[in-house]
Write an enzyme that holds these catalytic residues in place. Sequence first.
Site, mmCIF file in Angstrom:
data_model
loop_
_atom_site.group_PDB
_atom_site.id
_atom_site.type_symbol
_atom_site.label_atom_id
_atom_site.label_comp_id
_atom_site.label_asym_id
_atom_site.label_seq_id
_atom_site.Cartn_x
_atom_site.Cartn_y
_atom_site.Cartn_z
ATOM 1 N N HIS A 4 -2.090 -5.411 1.530
ATOM 2 C CA HIS A 4 -3.366 -6.103 1.330
ATOM 3 C C HIS A 4 -3.024 -7.499 0.842
ATOM 4 O O HIS A 4 -2.095 -7.675 0.048
ATOM 5 C CB HIS A 4 -4.207 -5.390 0.260
ATOM 6 C CG HIS A 4 -5.320 -6.243 -0.286
ATOM 7 N ND1 HIS A 4 -6.583 -6.241 0.259
ATOM 8 C CD2 HIS A 4 -5.346 -7.145 -1.304
ATOM 9 C CE1 HIS A 4 -7.344 -7.103 -0.413
ATOM 10 N NE2 HIS A 4 -6.615 -7.656 -1.365
ATOM 11 N N TYR A 46 -12.286 -2.374 -4.380
ATOM 12 C CA TYR A 46 -12.835 -2.499 -3.026
ATOM 13 C C TYR A 46 -14.360 -2.400 -2.997
ATOM 14 O O TYR A 46 -14.949 -2.124 -1.949
ATOM 15 C CB TYR A 46 -12.214 -1.445 -2.106
ATOM 16 C CG TYR A 46 -10.779 -1.761 -1.745
ATOM 17 C CD1 TYR A 46 -10.478 -2.807 -0.878
ATOM 18 C CD2 TYR A 46 -9.722 -1.029 -2.270
ATOM 19 C CE1 TYR A 46 -9.168 -3.114 -0.544
ATOM 20 C CE2 TYR A 46 -8.405 -1.329 -1.938
ATOM 21 C CZ TYR A 46 -8.140 -2.372 -1.075
ATOM 22 O OH TYR A 46 -6.841 -2.672 -0.744
ATOM 23 N N GLU A 88 -9.122 -11.015 -7.768
ATOM 24 C CA GLU A 88 -8.202 -9.897 -7.555
ATOM 25 C C GLU A 88 -7.021 -9.945 -8.521
ATOM 26 O O GLU A 88 -6.603 -8.908 -9.050
ATOM 27 C CB GLU A 88 -7.714 -9.891 -6.106
ATOM 28 C CG GLU A 88 -8.808 -9.543 -5.119
ATOM 29 C CD GLU A 88 -8.368 -9.581 -3.676
ATOM 30 O OE1 GLU A 88 -9.180 -9.190 -2.825
ATOM 31 O OE2 GLU A 88 -7.224 -9.994 -3.377
ATOM 32 N N LYS A 96 0.814 -1.214 0.000
ATOM 33 C CA LYS A 96 0.000 0.000 0.000
ATOM 34 C C LYS A 96 0.855 1.274 0.000
ATOM 35 O O LYS A 96 2.059 1.224 0.248
ATOM 36 C CB LYS A 96 -0.938 -0.025 1.209
ATOM 37 C CG LYS A 96 -1.973 -1.151 1.134
ATOM 38 C CD LYS A 96 -2.894 -1.120 2.339
ATOM 39 C CE LYS A 96 -3.953 -2.194 2.270
ATOM 40 N NZ LYS A 96 -4.863 -2.121 3.437
ATOM 41 N N ASN A 141 -1.968 0.189 6.848
ATOM 42 C CA ASN A 141 -1.441 -1.072 7.377
ATOM 43 C C ASN A 141 -0.543 -1.834 6.403
ATOM 44 O O ASN A 141 -0.430 -3.048 6.468
ATOM 45 C CB ASN A 141 -2.573 -1.949 7.917
ATOM 46 C CG ASN A 141 -3.524 -2.435 6.847
ATOM 47 O OD1 ASN A 141 -3.390 -2.103 5.673
ATOM 48 N ND2 ASN A 141 -4.495 -3.229 7.250
ATOM 49 N N PHE A 176 -16.045 2.888 6.266
ATOM 50 C CA PHE A 176 -14.649 3.243 5.980
ATOM 51 C C PHE A 176 -14.324 3.291 4.492
ATOM 52 O O PHE A 176 -13.191 3.609 4.117
ATOM 53 C CB PHE A 176 -13.691 2.265 6.680
ATOM 54 C CG PHE A 176 -13.865 0.824 6.265
ATOM 55 C CD1 PHE A 176 -13.309 0.336 5.088
ATOM 56 C CD2 PHE A 176 -14.591 -0.054 7.061
ATOM 57 C CE1 PHE A 176 -13.466 -0.988 4.701
ATOM 58 C CE2 PHE A 176 -14.753 -1.387 6.689
ATOM 59 C CZ PHE A 176 -14.189 -1.848 5.504
ATOM 60 N N THR A 213 -4.716 -7.449 10.729
ATOM 61 C CA THR A 213 -5.076 -6.206 10.038
ATOM 62 C C THR A 213 -4.655 -4.982 10.848
ATOM 63 O O THR A 213 -4.129 -4.018 10.302
ATOM 64 C CB THR A 213 -6.596 -6.169 9.776
ATOM 65 O OG1 THR A 213 -6.939 -7.315 8.994
ATOM 66 C CG2 THR A 213 -7.002 -4.915 9.033
ATOM 67 N N ARG A 226 -0.930 -14.498 4.271
ATOM 68 C CA ARG A 226 -1.717 -13.923 5.369
ATOM 69 C C ARG A 226 -0.937 -14.001 6.685
ATOM 70 O O ARG A 226 -0.968 -13.069 7.487
ATOM 71 C CB ARG A 226 -3.080 -14.597 5.461
ATOM 72 C CG ARG A 226 -3.902 -14.278 4.187
ATOM 73 C CD ARG A 226 -5.360 -14.519 4.306
ATOM 74 N NE ARG A 226 -6.016 -13.677 5.283
ATOM 75 C CZ ARG A 226 -6.349 -12.396 5.104
ATOM 76 N NH1 ARG A 226 -6.044 -11.782 3.978
ATOM 77 N NH2 ARG A 226 -6.982 -11.730 6.038
#
Length: 137
Positions: free
Chosen positions: A115, A49, A126, A9, A112, A57, A91, A85
Amino acid sequence: MERTLSIIKPDAVAKGVVGKILDRFESNGLKIAATRKMQLSRADAEAFYAVHSERPFFGDLVDFMISGPVVVSVLEGEGALIKNRNLMGATNPKEAEAGTIRADFAENIDANAVHGSDSLENAAVEIAFFFSEREIS
């Protein structure tokens, strides 16, 4: 071979830790089958998203994801989804285990660092959002 999508990100790109994050993937047995640095448009972020479009959010998430470049990657390997993960961590970086990407590089639950796909079905969707099959090797 299992595949999953990773997005580094804008916060992590701005910190200059892209190489460190990509190294975490490779050092843990994940092959980077495709990768691209790009600037998401608002339309891209909203489409990607869309599943969160009704969540409170959503607007902040879209704004954050277009605030700077991202690095999207297809990760490949045995158990790629769960491995990614686990490498990412929780998260919320305050809850992430020491040594995870989010514990080491994330600021907060919004910024964070990364993703990762949450299911194999979503991973396929995705990946196709960002890459054609011929771009993945």
